[in-house]
Design a protein around this motif. Structure first.
Motif, PDB file in Angstrom:
ATOM      1  N   UNK A 130       0.865  -1.177   0.000  1.00 48.60           N
ATOM      2  CA  UNK A 130       0.000   0.000   0.000  1.00 48.60           C
ATOM      3  C   UNK A 130       0.904   1.231   0.000  1.00 48.60           C
ATOM      4  N   UNK A 131       0.863   1.990  -1.090  1.00 43.91           N
ATOM      5  CA  UNK A 131       1.693   3.192  -1.183  1.00 43.91           C
ATOM      6  C   UNK A 131       1.089   4.271  -0.295  1.00 43.91           C
ATOM      7  N   UNK A 132       1.936   4.928   0.486  1.00 40.14           N
ATOM      8  CA  UNK A 132       1.461   5.883   1.491  1.00 40.14           C
ATOM      9  C   UNK A 132       0.937   7.158   0.849  1.00 40.14           C
ATOM     10  N   UNK A 133       0.090   7.859   1.609  1.00 39.71           N
ATOM     11  CA  UNK A 133      -0.437   9.145   1.152  1.00 39.71           C
ATOM     12  C   UNK A 133       0.709  10.125   0.918  1.00 39.71           C
ATOM     13  N   UNK A 134       1.741  10.051   1.744  1.00 43.48           N
ATOM     14  CA  UNK A 134       2.901  10.940   1.601  1.00 43.48           C
ATOM     15  C   UNK A 134       3.596  10.712   0.264  1.00 43.48           C
ATOM     16  N   UNK A 135       3.811   9.430  -0.096  1.00 44.56           N
ATOM     17  CA  UNK A 135       4.433   9.116  -1.383  1.00 44.56           C
ATOM     18  C   UNK A 135       3.557   9.608  -2.529  1.00 44.56           C
ATOM     19  N   UNK A 136       2.268   9.298  -2.472  1.00 48.52           N
ATOM     20  CA  UNK A 136       1.348   9.672  -3.550  1.00 48.52           C
ATOM     21  C   UNK A 136       1.238  11.181  -3.691  1.00 48.52           C
ATOM     22  N   UNK A 137       1.229  11.916  -2.558  1.00 54.35           N
ATOM     23  CA  UNK A 137       1.127  13.377  -2.603  1.00 54.35           C
ATOM     24  C   UNK A 137       2.369  14.006  -3.219  1.00 54.35           C
ATOM     25  N   UNK A 138       3.498  13.318  -3.138  1.00 54.78           N
ATOM     26  CA  UNK A 138       4.742  13.840  -3.694  1.00 54.78           C
ATOM     27  C   UNK A 138       4.863  13.671  -5.195  1.00 54.78           C
ATOM     28  N   UNK A 139       3.957  12.953  -5.814  1.00 56.45           N
ATOM     29  CA  UNK A 139       4.009  12.747  -7.261  1.00 56.45           C
ATOM     30  C   UNK A 139       3.491  13.988  -7.985  1.00 56.45           C
ATOM     31  N   UNK A 140       4.142  14.321  -9.085  1.00 53.66           N
ATOM     32  CA  UNK A 140       3.749  15.494  -9.866  1.00 53.66           C
ATOM     33  C   UNK A 140       3.504  15.092 -11.314  1.00 53.66           C
ATOM     34  N   UNK A 141       3.070  16.039 -12.124  1.00 54.31           N
ATOM     35  CA  UNK A 141       2.868  15.775 -13.552  1.00 54.31           C
ATOM     36  C   UNK A 141       4.159  15.300 -14.218  1.00 54.31           C
ATOM     37  N   UNK A 142       5.296  15.731 -13.699  1.00 54.84           N
ATOM     38  CA  UNK A 142       6.586  15.312 -14.260  1.00 54.84           C
ATOM     39  C   UNK A 142       6.837  13.817 -14.066  1.00 54.84           C
ATOM     40  N   UNK A 143       6.112  13.193 -13.137  1.00 52.82           N
ATOM     41  CA  UNK A 143       6.296  11.770 -12.850  1.00 52.82           C
ATOM     42  C   UNK A 143       5.451  10.864 -13.744  1.00 52.82           C
ATOM     43  N   UNK A 144       4.598  11.471 -14.566  1.00 56.26           N
ATOM     44  CA  UNK A 144       3.742  10.671 -15.452  1.00 56.26           C
ATOM     45  C   UNK A 144       4.608   9.777 -16.332  1.00 56.26           C
ATOM     46  N   UNK A 145       4.270   8.509 -16.389  1.00 58.07           N
ATOM     47  CA  UNK A 145       5.003   7.564 -17.235  1.00 58.07           C
ATOM     48  C   UNK A 145       6.214   6.937 -16.578  1.00 58.07           C
TER      49      UNK A 145
END
Length: 172
Positions: free
Chosen positions: A50-65
């Motif tokens: 289960x990926x944490x909310x902290x990890x998921x919140x740190x993702x940006x549009x630059x991380x797409x793909x």
């Protein structure tokens, strides 16, 4: 991106090695606890990540793909299906509002073979004692445990191997 959970279900013939789990994102290793939580034996799965909310919140549009890789291992155990349908391992990802990504299944196969120990005149040597090695010369012993009379299987890491005693033997 939210609620990313990887679900893995192994057949009873596979034993999960929790210490082998390695999760990377874009080539960088993630930290258990901070970036994801590994849950073993919950919700009917062998394990979940289960990926944490902290990890998921740190993702940006630059991380797409960019790719998340989850590496782990399992070993065949004494309940492994020999030949036939094999030992399946199914994995899939849920995300967002429990949307399900494509499931993927791998199957690990194992086999058995018979050994016949005879003398020079082809007389069966019942009660013969011998060991197996992984090479003709200078090899390592393959530890086996007795399943029943004349049937042996490869030992697990925590099991002590025995000498094979029989003229006609099945090795699983």
């Amino acid at each position: 991106t939210s609620n990313y959970v990887m679900h893995d279900t192994m057949s009873e013939g596979l034993t999960f090695n929790a210490d082998s789990v390695k999760v990377t994102f874009d080539g960088e290793e993630l930290t258990a606890g901070a970036d994801y939580v590994l849950a073993i034996g919950q919700n009917g799965y062998t394990f979940e990540i289960d990926f944490t909310d902290t990890f998921e919140a740190g993702l940006t549009d630059d991380d797409a793909g960019k790719a998340i890789y989850v590496e782990y291992s399992a070993v065949l155990n004494e309940k492994a299906v020999i030949a036939g349908e094999g030992n399946p391992n199914e994995v899939y990802l849920t995300y967002g509002n429990n949307q399900e990504a494509t499931k993927d299944t791998t199957v690990t196969y194992t086999y058995q073979f018979q050994l016949v120990k005879t003398d020079a005149t082809d007389i069966l040597l019942n009660g013969a004692e011998f060991k197996l090695y992984d090479a003709k010369e200078g090899g390592n012993e393959i530890a086996v445990v007795k399943v029943s009379d004349g049937v042996y299987r490869v030992a697990k890491a925590n099991e002590t191997g025995v000498v094979i005693e029989a003229g006609y033997v099945t090795i699983q």
